[in-house]
Design an enzyme around this catalytic site. Structure first.
Site, mmCIF file in Angstrom:
data_model
loop_
_atom_site.group_PDB
_atom_site.id
_atom_site.type_symbol
_atom_site.label_atom_id
_atom_site.label_comp_id
_atom_site.label_asym_id
_atom_site.label_seq_id
_atom_site.Cartn_x
_atom_site.Cartn_y
_atom_site.Cartn_z
ATOM 1 N N LYS A 267 0.839 -1.203 0.000
ATOM 2 C CA LYS A 267 0.000 0.000 0.000
ATOM 3 C C LYS A 267 0.874 1.252 0.000
ATOM 4 O O LYS A 267 1.724 1.424 0.875
ATOM 5 C CB LYS A 267 -0.916 -0.007 1.236
ATOM 6 C CG LYS A 267 -1.704 1.291 1.448
ATOM 7 C CD LYS A 267 -2.687 1.189 2.619
ATOM 8 C CE LYS A 267 -3.338 2.536 2.931
ATOM 9 N NZ LYS A 267 -4.284 2.466 4.071
ATOM 10 N N LYS A 279 -10.307 12.505 8.566
ATOM 11 C CA LYS A 279 -9.889 12.010 9.886
ATOM 12 C C LYS A 279 -9.860 13.163 10.887
ATOM 13 O O LYS A 279 -9.701 14.318 10.483
ATOM 14 C CB LYS A 279 -8.473 11.432 9.774
ATOM 15 C CG LYS A 279 -8.370 10.106 9.043
ATOM 16 C CD LYS A 279 -6.922 9.610 9.050
ATOM 17 C CE LYS A 279 -6.770 8.294 8.303
ATOM 18 N NZ LYS A 279 -7.475 7.170 8.940
ATOM 19 N N ASP A 290 1.526 6.051 5.782
ATOM 20 C CA ASP A 290 0.542 5.119 5.212
ATOM 21 C C ASP A 290 1.049 4.476 3.911
ATOM 22 O O ASP A 290 0.340 3.677 3.301
ATOM 23 C CB ASP A 290 -0.792 5.860 4.986
ATOM 24 C CG ASP A 290 -2.011 4.959 5.120
ATOM 25 O OD1 ASP A 290 -1.898 3.892 5.748
ATOM 26 O OD2 ASP A 290 -3.078 5.321 4.583
ATOM 27 N N ASP A 349 -12.328 7.067 3.670
ATOM 28 C CA ASP A 349 -11.147 6.758 4.475
ATOM 29 C C ASP A 349 -10.757 5.278 4.377
ATOM 30 O O ASP A 349 -9.679 4.884 4.816
ATOM 31 C CB ASP A 349 -11.393 7.165 5.932
ATOM 32 C CG ASP A 349 -10.114 7.282 6.733
ATOM 33 O OD1 ASP A 349 -9.029 7.253 6.126
ATOM 34 O OD2 ASP A 349 -10.213 7.408 7.970
ATOM 35 N N GLU A 351 -9.569 3.766 1.937
ATOM 36 C CA GLU A 351 -8.979 3.935 0.603
ATOM 37 C C GLU A 351 -7.938 2.869 0.285
ATOM 38 O O GLU A 351 -7.684 2.576 -0.872
ATOM 39 C CB GLU A 351 -8.364 5.332 0.470
ATOM 40 C CG GLU A 351 -6.927 5.497 1.010
ATOM 41 C CD GLU A 351 -6.791 5.232 2.504
ATOM 42 O OE1 GLU A 351 -7.813 5.316 3.214
ATOM 43 O OE2 GLU A 351 -5.672 4.922 2.959
ATOM 44 N N ARG A 353 -7.902 -0.373 0.722
ATOM 45 C CA ARG A 353 -8.440 -1.560 0.034
ATOM 46 C C ARG A 353 -8.817 -1.229 -1.407
ATOM 47 O O ARG A 353 -8.821 -2.117 -2.265
ATOM 48 C CB ARG A 353 -9.624 -2.133 0.835
ATOM 49 C CG ARG A 353 -10.821 -1.253 0.913
ATOM 50 C CD ARG A 353 -11.751 -1.671 2.044
ATOM 51 N NE ARG A 353 -11.246 -1.240 3.354
ATOM 52 C CZ ARG A 353 -11.828 -1.515 4.506
ATOM 53 N NH1 ARG A 353 -12.945 -2.239 4.537
ATOM 54 N NH2 ARG A 353 -11.318 -1.091 5.641
HETATM 55 N N1 BES Z 1 -4.509 4.064 6.930
HETATM 56 C C1 BES Z 1 -5.699 3.829 7.650
HETATM 57 C C2 BES Z 1 -5.545 2.763 8.734
HETATM 58 C C3 BES Z 1 -4.607 3.100 9.858
HETATM 59 C C4 BES Z 1 -5.085 3.651 11.014
HETATM 60 C C5 BES Z 1 -3.281 2.786 9.764
HETATM 61 C C6 BES Z 1 -4.228 3.925 12.059
HETATM 62 C C7 BES Z 1 -2.416 3.057 10.814
HETATM 63 C C8 BES Z 1 -2.890 3.624 11.959
HETATM 64 C C9 BES Z 1 -6.803 3.342 6.716
HETATM 65 O O1 BES Z 1 -6.780 3.900 5.445
HETATM 66 C C10 BES Z 1 -8.104 3.735 7.324
HETATM 67 O O2 BES Z 1 -8.342 4.900 7.454
HETATM 68 N N2 BES Z 1 -8.911 2.732 7.677
HETATM 69 C C11 BES Z 1 -10.187 2.985 8.265
HETATM 70 C C12 BES Z 1 -11.164 2.049 7.634
HETATM 71 C C13 BES Z 1 -12.601 2.311 8.021
HETATM 72 C C14 BES Z 1 -13.050 3.648 7.499
HETATM 73 C C15 BES Z 1 -13.472 1.214 7.477
HETATM 74 C C16 BES Z 1 -10.072 2.704 9.761
HETATM 75 O O3 BES Z 1 -9.407 1.753 10.147
HETATM 76 O O4 BES Z 1 -10.619 3.479 10.530
HETATM 77 ZN ZN ZN Z 2 -4.962 4.555 4.791
HETATM 78 MN MN MN Z 3 -7.798 5.743 5.367
#
Ligand code: BES
Ligand code: ZN
Ligand code: MN
Length: 499
Positions: A267, A279, A290, A349, A351, A353
Site C-alpha cells: 500500500k 480524519k 501510510d 477513508d 482507501e 483496500r
Molecule cells: N490508513 C488507515 C488505517 C490506519 C489507522 C493505519 C491507524 C495506521 C494507523 C486506513 O486507510 C483507514 O483509514 N482505515 C479505516 C477504515 C474504516 C473507514 C473502514 C479505519 O481503520 O478506521
Molecule cells: Zn490509509
Molecule cells: Mn484511510
C-alpha cells in the site's frame, strides 16, 4: 559504520570497549567473560556476588579497565534466562549495548559472538542477528535536523571469533545481517519522510534508483495507462489530490528458467487525510507513514537483489495521496475496479483496500503467484493486536504458516486472523457488487475479505501492519518512528521459496 570479522582473543583487542555476556543466575563466569574476569583480578565475579551484575536480559554493566586491558571499557551484557534465549534476543542485546556505548562516546567496539558460545546457536546466524540488532538499534532519522546530534556515531564494530576456521561463516553473517538491516532502515527512511517529500513521484524516483543500483526492471504506469486498464479504484482515490498517482512495478529476476514469480504488493498512500470522510486532526500526521507497505516491499526487493536467490519476485506499489480536493470521491460514489467489480464507496477513508483492489487485480493478470500484500490497512487491526503482532490473513493455510514461520525467524511477529465467509455479509452493498467498509466490528477481517475479492484463486496472504508500522517508544532494536516491519519477513519468504 564499519563491521569487521576478527580472529583472536577478545581480552587482547584494542578498542574503546569490549563486550562480553552473562546468563542470569550464573555466579562464576566462563568463556570470554571468565577470561576478562581473570584479567581484571576477579572484579566481574565480585560484582556478580554483590548483586550488581545480574545477567538480566538487556542489562548492560560497565567496568573501567584502568590499563589492565588494551580496551578502556568492558561491557557485560545480560542474556537473561538461558531457556528463553534465541536469535531475537541476540538482536535485542546488540541494540542495547550499541546504544549504551554510543552514549559513552565509544567509537570502536569489539564484541564476542553472543549465542555462539555456551548457548550453542549457529555462529553465522548469531553474527547476522548481532549485525541486524546493532544497525537497527542505532538507526536515527535526522535528515531534516540542522543541529548536531547528541552523540557521535559508532565508527566500527569488530566481531571477535577465536577460531580461524569460522571466519568465513562470520563474514557471511556480517554480509547478510547488513543487507537485512539496511533494507529495513531504507524502509524506515521512506516512511519517516514527511509527505511533502515522499510523494508518489518521489517513491517512483526511489524505485528507479534501486532498479539502477541493483539491476532490476522498473516500469511505472501513469494516470493515462491506469485509465486504459480500467483501474477505477486507484484512480478514484487519486482524484482528490494534485499529486499524480503512480503504479510502480519493480522486478527481480533471479531464475530465468522458472515460471514462478512471487508478487509482493504494498500500500502506497503517501498521505491519508481520510478524504471527504476526513480524519480527526489529532495524530493525522502519522498518516505520512501510510505508504509503509509500499516502502517495505521495495526495500525488501533491494535486499533480495543483493542476496540473489534463484527466484523471481515482482513488487507492485499503487501510490497516491488520499485528500479531500474538489474532485475527490464522495461517500456513496460507485467506482469500478480493473477486474470489473463495482464498489460503493461508503467511506473515503477506507482507501487502502481500493488501491489494493486494482493492484491485486493487476498482479493476478500478470500471472504472479503466490501473492503477498502488506498494508497499514485498518485501525481495527491496531486495536486488536497493538504494536507487538501484525495481523495476517490468507486463502491458503500453507502460505500463512510459512509467513508466520519466516516472520518469527526475522523477529517479526504475525498473528493469523479468521476469514470466515459469514463476515462477508457486512461488505454487501445495496447498489454495487460490494462496499468498501463493513463497519466498525471485525474491521480488519472485513477489510481482508474485501481484498480477497480481487485475488481470484491465486494463493495469497495479507499482512495488516497498521499497529506495527511505527513505534512511540524505543524498544529493543526498534526506535521511535517507522519500524520497517515486514521487510525481513518478506526477504526470508523469498529465500524460503528459492530453497
Ligand atoms: N490508513 C488507515 C488505517 C490506519 C489507522 C493505519 C491507524 C495506521 C494507523 C486506513 O486507510 C483507514 O483509514 N482505515 C479505516 C477504515 C474504516 C473507514 C473502514 C479505519 O481503520 O478506521
Ligand atoms: Zn490509509
Ligand atoms: Mn484511510
Amino acid at each position: 559504520m564499519k563491521i569487521k570479522a576478527v580472529v583472536g582473543d577478545i581480552t587482547q583487542i584494542e578498542a574503546d570497549a569490549i563486550v562480553v555476556n552473562l546468563f542470569e543466575g550464573v555466579k562464576q563466569p566462563a568463556g570470554a567473560t571468565g577470561a576478562v574476569d581473570k584479567a581484571l583480578g576477579g572484579i566481574v565475579s565480585q560484582l556478580i556476588s554483590r548483586g550488581e551484575i545480574k545477567g538480566k536480559f538487556k542489562e548492560v554493566n560497565i567496568i573501567h579497565t584502568m590499563g589492565k586491558l588494551p580496551a578502556g571499557i568492558v561491557a557485560v551484557v545480560g542474556l537473561g534466562d538461558r531457556k528463553e534465549f534465541d536469535f531475537d534476543r541476540v538482536r535485542c542485546i546488540a541494540a542495547e549495548f550499541c546504544r549504551y556505548l554510543r552514549k559513552l562516546n565509544c567509537q570502536r567496539i569489539a564484541t564476542i559472538i553472543h549465542g555462539a558460545g555456551i548457548a550453542g546457536l549457529e555462529p553465522r546466524a548469531s553474527v547476522q542477528a548481532i549485525v541486524e540488532g546493532s544497525l537497527l538499534g542505532l538507526y536515527s532519522f535526522r535528515r531534516h535536523m540542522t543541529k548536531e546530534p547528541e552523540f557521535k556515531d559508532i565508527k566500527e564494530i569488530l566481531l571477535v571469533e577465536r577460531q580461524e576456521s569460522k571466519l568465513s561463516a562470520v563474514e557471511d553473517g556480517i554480509f547478510r545481517g547488513r543487507v537485512m538491516a539496511e533494507a529495513t532502515n531504507l524502509a524506515r527512511d521512506m516512511a519517516n519522510e514527511p509527505a511533502n517529500y515522499m510523494t508518489p513521484t518521489r517513491m517512483t524516483e526511489m524505485a528507479k534508483m534501486l532498479a539502477e543500483t541493483y539491476g532490476m526492471e522498473l516500469s511505472v504506469l501513469e494516470r493515462e495507462q491506469m485509465e486504459e486498464m480500467g483501474m477505477g479504484a486507484l484512480l478514484g482515490v487519486a482524484q482528490g489530490s494534485h499529486q499524480p498517482p503512480k503504479l510502480i512495478i519493480l522486478s527481480y529476476k533471479g531464475d530465468g528458467t522458472s515460471q514462478t514469480n512471487l508478487g509482493f504488493i504494498g500500500k502506497g498512500i503517501t498521505f491519508d487525510s481520510g478524504g471527504i470522510s476526513i480524519k480527526p486532526s489529532e495524530g493525522m500526521g502519522e498518516m505520512k507513514g501510510d505508504m509503509s507497505g509500499g516502502a517495505m516491499v521495495m526495500a525488501a526487493l533491494s535486499a533480495i537483489a543483493q542476496l540473489k536467490p534463484r527466484i523471481n519476485v515482482t513488487v507492485i506499489i499503487p501510490a497516491t495521496e488520499n485528500l479531500p480536493g474538489g474532485s475527490a470521491l464522495k461517500p456513496g460514489d460507485v467506482i469500478r475496479a480493473m477486474n470489473g467489480k463495482t464498489i460503493e464507496v461508503v467511506n473515503t477513508d477506507a482507501e487502502g483496500r481500493l488501491i489494493l483492489a486494482d493492484a491485486l487485480s493487476y498482479a493476478v493478470k500478470q500471472g504472479l503467484s503466490p501473492l503477498v500484500d502488506v498494508a497499514t490497512l485498518t485501525g481495527a487491526c491496531r486495536v486488536a493486536l497493538g504494536g507487538i503482532y501484525s495481523g495476517v490473513f490468507g486463502n491458503n493455510q500453507e502460505l500463512v504458516d510459512r509467513m508466520i514461520k519466516v516472520g518469527s525467524e526475522a523477529g517479526e511477529r504475525l498473528w493469523q486472523m479468521p476469514m470466515h465467509e459469514d463476515y462477508k455479509e457486512q461488505n454487501k452493498s445495496e447498489v454495487a457488487d460490494i462496499k468498501n467498509s463493513g463497519g466498525r466490528f471485525a474491521g480488519a477481517i472485513t477489510a481482508a475479505l474485501f481484498l480477497a475479492e480481487f485475488t481470484g484463486d491465486v494463493p495469497w496472504v495479507h499482512m495488516d501492519i497498521a499497529g506495527t508500522f511505527r513505534s512511540d517508544e524505543e524498544r529493543a532494536y526498534l526506535v521511535k518512528g517507522a519500524t520497517g516491519t515486514g521487510v525481513r519477513t518478506l526477504i526470508n519468504l523469498a529465500l524460503s521459496f528459492a530453497k
